[in-house]
Design an enzyme around this catalytic site. Structure first.
Site, PDB file in Angstrom:
ATOM      1  N   LYS A   1     -20.693  -4.930   3.826  1.00 28.36           N
ATOM      2  CA  LYS A   1     -21.916  -5.720   3.632  1.00 28.36           C
ATOM      3  C   LYS A   1     -21.625  -7.116   3.101  1.00 28.36           C
ATOM      4  O   LYS A   1     -22.128  -8.100   3.615  1.00 28.36           O
ATOM      5  CB  LYS A   1     -22.840  -5.070   2.583  1.00 28.36           C
ATOM      6  CG  LYS A   1     -23.449  -3.765   2.940  1.00 28.36           C
ATOM      7  CD  LYS A   1     -24.430  -3.337   1.847  1.00 28.36           C
ATOM      8  CE  LYS A   1     -23.832  -3.227   0.455  1.00 28.36           C
ATOM      9  NZ  LYS A   1     -22.934  -2.099   0.262  1.00 28.36           N
TER      10      LYS A   1
ATOM     11  N   ARG B   1     -31.694  -1.063  -3.345  1.00 32.59           N
ATOM     12  CA  ARG B   1     -30.782   0.067  -3.306  1.00 32.59           C
ATOM     13  C   ARG B   1     -31.507   1.397  -3.502  1.00 32.59           C
ATOM     14  O   ARG B   1     -30.873   2.435  -3.536  1.00 32.59           O
ATOM     15  CB  ARG B   1     -29.757  -0.098  -4.423  1.00 32.59           C
ATOM     16  CG  ARG B   1     -28.315  -0.145  -3.954  1.00 32.59           C
ATOM     17  CD  ARG B   1     -27.488  -0.388  -5.196  1.00 32.59           C
ATOM     18  NE  ARG B   1     -26.078  -0.249  -4.993  1.00 32.59           N
ATOM     19  CZ  ARG B   1     -25.263  -1.238  -4.624  1.00 32.59           C
ATOM     20  NH1 ARG B   1     -25.752  -2.416  -4.361  1.00 32.59           N
ATOM     21  NH2 ARG B   1     -23.981  -1.019  -4.524  1.00 32.59           N
TER      22      ARG B   1
ATOM     23  N   ARG C   1      -9.022  -2.229  -1.971  1.00 30.45           N
ATOM     24  CA  ARG C   1      -9.708  -3.534  -2.038  1.00 30.45           C
ATOM     25  C   ARG C   1      -9.289  -4.348  -3.263  1.00 30.45           C
ATOM     26  O   ARG C   1      -9.134  -3.840  -4.356  1.00 30.45           O
ATOM     27  CB  ARG C   1     -11.213  -3.292  -2.085  1.00 30.45           C
ATOM     28  CG  ARG C   1     -11.998  -4.562  -2.316  1.00 30.45           C
ATOM     29  CD  ARG C   1     -13.432  -4.406  -1.925  1.00 30.45           C
ATOM     30  NE  ARG C   1     -14.213  -3.673  -2.907  1.00 30.45           N
ATOM     31  CZ  ARG C   1     -15.534  -3.496  -2.796  1.00 30.45           C
ATOM     32  NH1 ARG C   1     -16.175  -3.939  -1.745  1.00 30.45           N
ATOM     33  NH2 ARG C   1     -16.174  -2.830  -3.723  1.00 30.45           N
TER      34      ARG C   1
ATOM     35  N   ARG D   1     -11.619  -4.376  -8.791  1.00 30.12           N
ATOM     36  CA  ARG D   1     -12.841  -4.167  -9.548  1.00 30.12           C
ATOM     37  C   ARG D   1     -12.744  -2.875 -10.353  1.00 30.12           C
ATOM     38  O   ARG D   1     -12.255  -1.873  -9.863  1.00 30.12           O
ATOM     39  CB  ARG D   1     -14.038  -4.080  -8.588  1.00 30.12           C
ATOM     40  CG  ARG D   1     -14.577  -5.443  -8.228  1.00 30.12           C
ATOM     41  CD  ARG D   1     -15.635  -5.400  -7.165  1.00 30.12           C
ATOM     42  NE  ARG D   1     -16.518  -4.243  -7.208  1.00 30.12           N
ATOM     43  CZ  ARG D   1     -17.521  -4.056  -6.342  1.00 30.12           C
ATOM     44  NH1 ARG D   1     -17.761  -4.940  -5.410  1.00 30.12           N
ATOM     45  NH2 ARG D   1     -18.270  -2.987  -6.422  1.00 30.12           N
TER      46      ARG D   1
ATOM     47  N   ARG E   1     -20.162   6.310  -6.649  1.00 28.40           N
ATOM     48  CA  ARG E   1     -20.943   5.321  -5.903  1.00 28.40           C
ATOM     49  C   ARG E   1     -21.350   5.858  -4.541  1.00 28.40           C
ATOM     50  O   ARG E   1     -22.460   5.600  -4.074  1.00 28.40           O
ATOM     51  CB  ARG E   1     -20.144   4.021  -5.748  1.00 28.40           C
ATOM     52  CG  ARG E   1     -20.191   3.159  -7.011  1.00 28.40           C
ATOM     53  CD  ARG E   1     -18.988   2.260  -7.129  1.00 28.40           C
ATOM     54  NE  ARG E   1     -18.908   1.271  -6.096  1.00 28.40           N
ATOM     55  CZ  ARG E   1     -17.765   0.762  -5.625  1.00 28.40           C
ATOM     56  NH1 ARG E   1     -16.605   1.172  -6.099  1.00 28.40           N
ATOM     57  NH2 ARG E   1     -17.785  -0.151  -4.704  1.00 28.40           N
TER      58      ARG E   1
HETATM   59  P1  ADP Z   1     -20.690  -1.905  -3.688  1.00 30.07           P
HETATM   60  O1  ADP Z   1     -21.731  -2.079  -2.632  1.00 30.07           O
HETATM   61  O2  ADP Z   1     -19.304  -1.980  -3.160  1.00 30.07           O
HETATM   62  O3  ADP Z   1     -20.901  -0.695  -4.551  1.00 30.07           O
HETATM   63  P2  ADP Z   1     -21.868  -4.019  -5.358  1.00 30.07           P
HETATM   64  O4  ADP Z   1     -21.150  -5.210  -5.848  1.00 30.07           O
HETATM   65  O5  ADP Z   1     -23.008  -4.224  -4.410  1.00 30.07           O
HETATM   66  O6  ADP Z   1     -20.739  -3.127  -4.688  1.00 30.07           O
HETATM   67  O7  ADP Z   1     -22.426  -3.177  -6.587  1.00 30.07           O
HETATM   68  C1  ADP Z   1     -21.623  -2.822  -7.689  1.00 30.07           C
HETATM   69  C2  ADP Z   1     -22.457  -2.128  -8.766  1.00 30.07           C
HETATM   70  O8  ADP Z   1     -23.465  -3.048  -9.246  1.00 30.07           O
HETATM   71  C3  ADP Z   1     -23.239  -0.913  -8.333  1.00 30.07           C
HETATM   72  O9  ADP Z   1     -22.457   0.265  -8.342  1.00 30.07           O
HETATM   73  C4  ADP Z   1     -24.358  -0.896  -9.391  1.00 30.07           C
HETATM   74  O10 ADP Z   1     -23.906  -0.385 -10.619  1.00 30.07           O
HETATM   75  C5  ADP Z   1     -24.660  -2.368  -9.584  1.00 30.07           C
HETATM   76  N1  ADP Z   1     -25.725  -2.800  -8.648  1.00 30.07           N
HETATM   77  C6  ADP Z   1     -25.610  -3.702  -7.642  1.00 30.07           C
HETATM   78  N2  ADP Z   1     -26.770  -3.840  -6.985  1.00 30.07           N
HETATM   79  C7  ADP Z   1     -27.655  -3.007  -7.583  1.00 30.07           C
HETATM   80  C8  ADP Z   1     -29.014  -2.668  -7.350  1.00 30.07           C
HETATM   81  N3  ADP Z   1     -29.726  -3.222  -6.356  1.00 30.07           N
HETATM   82  N4  ADP Z   1     -29.593  -1.760  -8.178  1.00 30.07           N
HETATM   83  C9  ADP Z   1     -28.923  -1.206  -9.183  1.00 30.07           C
HETATM   84  N5  ADP Z   1     -27.627  -1.459  -9.442  1.00 30.07           N
HETATM   85  C10 ADP Z   1     -26.995  -2.336  -8.654  1.00 30.07           C
END
Ligand code: ADP
Ligand code: ZN
Length: 217
Positions: free
Chosen positions: A13, A88, A127, A160, A171
């Site tokens: 994404k 999400r 990654r 990360r 996740r």
């Molecule tokens: P990935 O899609 O690889 O898990 P992201 O950078 O999008 O990575 O998200 C990392 C973390 O940030 C998530 O596991 C969550 O804890 C938090 N996060 C990101 N976006 C949201 C969201 N829309 N709602 C709640 N938590 C979020």
């Protein structure tokens, strides 16, 4: 134009949202990056989000919704945006629909990037991400030219803290139970575009641009 990029962690994404946004002249808004930036800057928002992110669970809805809606209402997002990592879950999707509707706007398309679980695990565990520009690479699939340094800006690459085995597993579970239902939510209103996310970055990008209307954009 408002476009959501939907998909499991590791589906690509972020990479695709960044390049498609550049192509279409839209702002790229990544909720995870907003949290990580807030943390790097020592802001309270970042400190609040930290423990949830490390565990691989969602940051509470209200914190997340407020943060993203504020970003969407900034002047540079007025012409549209690509949302990556948000919404999400259903509550976030409804809050977003409502906020856009209040401004006479709506989501135009939802790009759903599909990748097998086996491929997701491989991508996430190898990654590395640039501390400065957030561009990801992969230790074996797309290794950096200089070890430990970002090809794009020379920034430091790091793993990360939520790309550990335990957190990746969590996740993916959270994705299945909370985020995957959004595929139906947007499918029902005819906004979903499904994209095969396997194959090279350029190949996937061409599929997305074609699905969004190709050259017309
Ligand atoms: P990935 O899609 O690889 O898990 P992201 O950078 O999008 O990575 O998200 C990392 C973390 O940030 C998530 O596991 C969550 O804890 C938090 N996060 C990101 N976006 C949201 C969201 N829309 N709602 C709640 N938590 C979020
Ligand atoms: Zn960089």
């Amino acid at each position: 134009m408002y476009i959501i990029f939907l998909g499991a962690p590791g589906a690509g994404k972020g990479t695709q949202a960044a390049s498609v946004a550049r192509k279409l002249g839209l702002v790229h808004i990544a909720s995870g990056d907003l949290f990580r930036q807030a943390l790097e800057q020592g802001k309270e928002l970042g400190l609040k989000a930290k423990s949830y992110m490390e565990k691989g669970v969602l940051v509470p809805d209200q914190i997340t919704i407020d943060m993203v809606l504020e970003r969407i209402s900034a002047p540079d997002s007025g012409g549209g945006a690509i949302l990556d990592g948000f919404p999400r879950n259903l509550k976030q999707a409804e809050a977003l629909d409502e906020a856009l509707a209040q401004q006479g706007k709506a989501i135009d398309k939802v790009v759903y990037i599909k990748v097998s679980e086996e491929e997701l695990l491989k991508r996430l565990s190898g990654r590395r991400v640039c501390r400065q520009c957030q561009t990801p690479c992969h230790v074996s699939d797309s290794p950096p030219r200089v070890e430990g340094r970002c090809d794009k800006c020379g920034g430091e690459l790091y793993q990360r803290p939520d790309d550990t085995e335990e957190s990746i597993k969590r996740r993916l579970e959270v994705y299945s139970s909370e985020t995957a239902p959004l595929v139906d939510y947007y499918g029902r209103v005819g906004k979903l575009v499904e994209i095969d996310g396997e194959g090279g970055v350029d190949k996937v990008e061409r599929r997305i641009v074609a699905a969004l209307g190709g050259e017309r954009l």
